[in-house]
Design an enzyme around this catalytic site. Structure first.
Site: not given
Ligand code: PEP
Length: 246
Positions: A4, A6, A90, A92, A162, A168, A208
């Site tokens: 992803n 973003k 997601h 976000e 998630e 992040g 992460s």
């Molecule tokens: C994501 O954006 O779905 C995500 C898991 O981000 P990150 O790997 O940066 O934590």
């Protein structure tokens, strides 16, 4: 193994990413690889992924097919770019753009109607985990969202767990914490769709994921793949994640 991006990268940067990434994952036959760039990069990503096993996905869609919805993009429009997947719900989008389990369900159905594979995200926030509400939150997200699908629709989706506190932040859920949450989601899906369907649905872990923790996460039988944000922006780092068995 899904990336992803973003709100990062231009079309030119997308093509440059693929130049490096393509040869690095040419031998990866053990998994599906999906890159989800921003909308303006979809065409460049599809072009760069031609004649490879790499698939391309969007990060959102609107549930109407077309209409007076300024700024929105529909499933058929995404499919017409050659993209095959779309991330839905997601954290976000839930956090900053008001997405709810109900809008997630409508978007999931719209994605399926357009022939896209939805990657439907669920996950608890830090305050939920600290208050011991993780299971309740996951169950609620599942029952208000995914459980509204019918069996044929459910068979075509991918779920991503998630935990919001791990996205992040550099804080990865331990493989055991992730597997426990996946088991909760699978149990809920079993109750709604039966053992076979719940056993077959792919549940990705996201939060992460990095080249140095992917192996231990993937060692958990409950974890079928990963959804990667930050570490998917660098072709070498994402290729290491994809190639984790070697
Ligand atoms: C994501 O954006 O779905 C995500 C898991 O981000 P990150 O790997 O940066 O934590």
């Amino acid at each position: 193994m899904a990336g992803n991006w973003k709100m990062y990268k231009t079309p030119a940067e997308t093509s440059a990413f693929f130049e490096v990434f393509r040869p690095l994952v040419a031998g990866a036959a053990h998994c599906e690889i999906v890159i989800c760039p921003p909308f303006p990069d979809l065409a460049a990503a599809v072009e760069s992924a031609r004649e490879t096993r790499i698939l391309v996905g969007a990060q959102n869609l609107y549930w109407a097919k077309e209409g007076a919805f300024t700024g929105e993009v529909s499933g058929p429009m995404i499919r017409a770019t050659g993209a095959t997947h779309v991330i839905i719900g997601h954290s976000e989008r839930r956090q900053y753009f008001g997405e709810t389990d109900e809008s997630v369900l409508k978007k999931t159905v719209a994605a399926l109607d357009a022939g896209l594979t939805p990657i439907v995200c669920v996950g608890e926030r830090l305050e939920h985990r600290e208050a011991g509400q993780t299971e309740a939150v996951l169950c609620e997200q599942c029952s208000n969202g995914i459980a509204g699908l019918d069996a044929a629709q459910f068979a075509k989706i991918v779920i991503a767990y998630e935990p919001v506190w791990a996205i992040g932040t550099g804080k990865t859920a331990t493989p055991e914490i992730a597997a426990e949450a996946h088991a909760v989601i699978r149990r809920e899906m079993r109750a709604r769709f039966g053992s076979d369907a719940a056993g077959s649905v792919r549940i990705l872990y996201g939060g992460s994921v990095k080249p140095d923790n992917v192996k231990s996460l993937m060692a958990q039988s409950e974890i079928d793949g990963v959804l990667v944000g930050g570490a998917s922006l660098d072709p070498v780092s994402f290729a290491k994640i994809v190639n984790f068995p070697s």
